[in-house]
Design a protein around this motif. Structure first.
Motif, PDB file in Angstrom:
ATOM      1  N   THR A 148       9.882  10.963   3.519  1.00 36.59           N
ATOM      2  CA  THR A 148       8.839  11.392   4.451  1.00 36.59           C
ATOM      3  C   THR A 148       9.427  12.257   5.556  1.00 36.59           C
ATOM      4  O   THR A 148      10.548  12.021   6.026  1.00 36.59           O
ATOM      5  CB  THR A 148       8.129  10.183   5.085  1.00 36.59           C
ATOM      6  OG1 THR A 148       9.087   9.370   5.772  1.00 36.59           O
ATOM      7  CG2 THR A 148       7.429   9.344   4.024  1.00 36.59           C
ATOM      8  N   PRO A 178       1.986   6.702  -0.086  1.00 40.89           N
ATOM      9  CA  PRO A 178       0.939   5.771  -0.523  1.00 40.89           C
ATOM     10  C   PRO A 178       0.973   5.590  -2.034  1.00 40.89           C
ATOM     11  O   PRO A 178       1.176   6.551  -2.778  1.00 40.89           O
ATOM     12  CB  PRO A 178      -0.357   6.473  -0.081  1.00 40.89           C
ATOM     13  CG  PRO A 178      -0.006   7.920  -0.015  1.00 40.89           C
ATOM     14  CD  PRO A 178       1.436   7.981   0.396  1.00 40.89           C
ATOM     15  N   GLU A 205       0.810  -1.214   0.000  1.00 39.07           N
ATOM     16  CA  GLU A 205       0.000   0.000   0.000  1.00 39.07           C
ATOM     17  C   GLU A 205       0.843   1.263   0.000  1.00 39.07           C
ATOM     18  O   GLU A 205       0.435   2.287  -0.547  1.00 39.07           O
ATOM     19  CB  GLU A 205      -0.915   0.022   1.223  1.00 39.07           C
ATOM     20  CG  GLU A 205      -1.959  -1.081   1.253  1.00 39.07           C
ATOM     21  CD  GLU A 205      -2.825  -0.981   2.492  1.00 39.07           C
ATOM     22  OE1 GLU A 205      -3.506   0.059   2.667  1.00 39.07           O
ATOM     23  OE2 GLU A 205      -2.800  -1.922   3.306  1.00 39.07           O
ATOM     24  N   HIS A 206       2.020   1.198   0.631  1.00 43.20           N
ATOM     25  CA  HIS A 206       2.872   2.396   0.686  1.00 43.20           C
ATOM     26  C   HIS A 206       4.329   1.963   0.815  1.00 43.20           C
ATOM     27  O   HIS A 206       4.646   0.818   1.194  1.00 43.20           O
ATOM     28  CB  HIS A 206       2.462   3.313   1.847  1.00 43.20           C
ATOM     29  CG  HIS A 206       2.620   2.678   3.204  1.00 43.20           C
ATOM     30  ND1 HIS A 206       3.768   2.782   3.950  1.00 43.20           N
ATOM     31  CD2 HIS A 206       1.763   1.926   3.948  1.00 43.20           C
ATOM     32  CE1 HIS A 206       3.615   2.143   5.098  1.00 43.20           C
ATOM     33  NE2 HIS A 206       2.402   1.603   5.114  1.00 43.20           N
ATOM     34  N   ALA A 247       1.402  10.952   4.232  1.00 45.92           N
ATOM     35  CA  ALA A 247       1.968   9.608   4.403  1.00 45.92           C
ATOM     36  C   ALA A 247       1.044   8.739   5.249  1.00 45.92           C
ATOM     37  O   ALA A 247       0.290   9.241   6.096  1.00 45.92           O
ATOM     38  CB  ALA A 247       3.344   9.709   5.053  1.00 45.92           C
ATOM     39  N   PHE A 288      -2.670   8.477  -3.757  1.00 43.42           N
ATOM     40  CA  PHE A 288      -1.530   9.132  -4.422  1.00 43.42           C
ATOM     41  C   PHE A 288      -1.974  10.323  -5.262  1.00 43.42           C
ATOM     42  O   PHE A 288      -1.275  11.335  -5.352  1.00 43.42           O
ATOM     43  CB  PHE A 288      -0.783   8.117  -5.291  1.00 43.42           C
ATOM     44  CG  PHE A 288       0.413   8.703  -5.996  1.00 43.42           C
ATOM     45  CD1 PHE A 288       1.589   8.952  -5.307  1.00 43.42           C
ATOM     46  CD2 PHE A 288       0.352   9.023  -7.345  1.00 43.42           C
ATOM     47  CE1 PHE A 288       2.694   9.502  -5.943  1.00 43.42           C
ATOM     48  CE2 PHE A 288       1.455   9.574  -7.999  1.00 43.42           C
ATOM     49  CZ  PHE A 288       2.622   9.809  -7.296  1.00 43.42           C
TER      50      PHE A 288
END
Length: 230
Positions: A202, A175, A144-145, A223, A181
């Motif tokens: 991040t 993501p 997912e991320h 994030a 996104f």
């Protein structure tokens, strides 16, 4: 002037109908030659194909197909092509085993795309794999991320290898689900942890605008920090 839908020309191209028997014979012979050639190439030649092996298969396909139904293409010249191609294949695979530099030139080398949850920018610029395509590859693996990913590599076969963080070490990450996104924006709406939409770096941000400390881009996505579900 030729008429359209001349059935003999359309189906037989002016050849006698019994030429079908010759086509059957030619196809059988070329199929056996192709089968034997791939057998001689070994198991490596029929697994995940490199660029070089793809070229070999295309060349073999062309050499095999034409003699199957073109009356002016003989079987012996086509078989000679097969012998030349398999000799070249054997020579190149021998050289790749002897020289690391030659192997990297022919096969390419494994590249690291994600390192510690963010893109390796220098590697990503060298490869033609688009960001959307790479995200798609990761989503297929239920990611997912980027904070779930410790390292990701693109192999010489073109496949993506992924090494995950243990659940307790998953961090905030960019993501890659389209619904999240595509909310990327140059304006950060609230204080919180945001990921650079370009490199995945991040950091905590305040509402407003900011430049990424890694790539200097200005688009951000909020994030997320979820563990993988398999």
């Amino acid at each position: 002037m030729k008429e359209i839908f001349e059935w003999n020309r359309l189906f037989f191209n002016g050849l006698p109908e019994n030429f079908i028997l010759e086509v059957i014979f030619r196809s059988t012979v070329m199929f056996l030659i192709l089968l034997l050639t791939l057998k001689l190439a070994g198991k490596r030649g029929v697994k995940q194909l490199s660029v070089f092996e793809t070229v070999i298969i295309i060349a073999l396909g062309s050499a095999a197909g034409d003699p199957m139904f073109y009356e002016d293409v003989g079987i012996i010249p086509a078989a000679t092509v097969f012998l030349v191609i398999i000799s070249l294949y054997r020579s190149v695979t021998w050289l790749t085993g002897k020289s690391k530099k030659f192997e990297e030139f022919i096969e390419g080398k494994t590249e690291c795309f994600i390192q510690e949850g963010k893109f390796s920018i220098s590697t990503f610029k060298k490869e033609s794999l688009a960001q959307d395509e790479f995200f798609s590859e990761l989503r297929i693996k239920s990611i997912e991320h980027l904070g779930q990913v410790k390292n990701a590599f693109i192999e010489t076969s073109g496949e993506i290898s992924v090494f995950y963080y243990p659940d307790q070490e998953v961090k905030y990450g960019l993501p890659i689900l389209p619904s999240l996104f595509l909310k990327k924006n140059k304006t950060i709406p609230i204080n919180g942890v945001f990921a650079c939409a370009f490199c995945g770096h991040t950091e905590k941000q305040k509402a407003g605008t900011a430049k990424c400390n890694v790539c200097s881009k200005e688009e951000w996505v909020e994030a997320i920090k979820t563990i993988r579900t398999t």
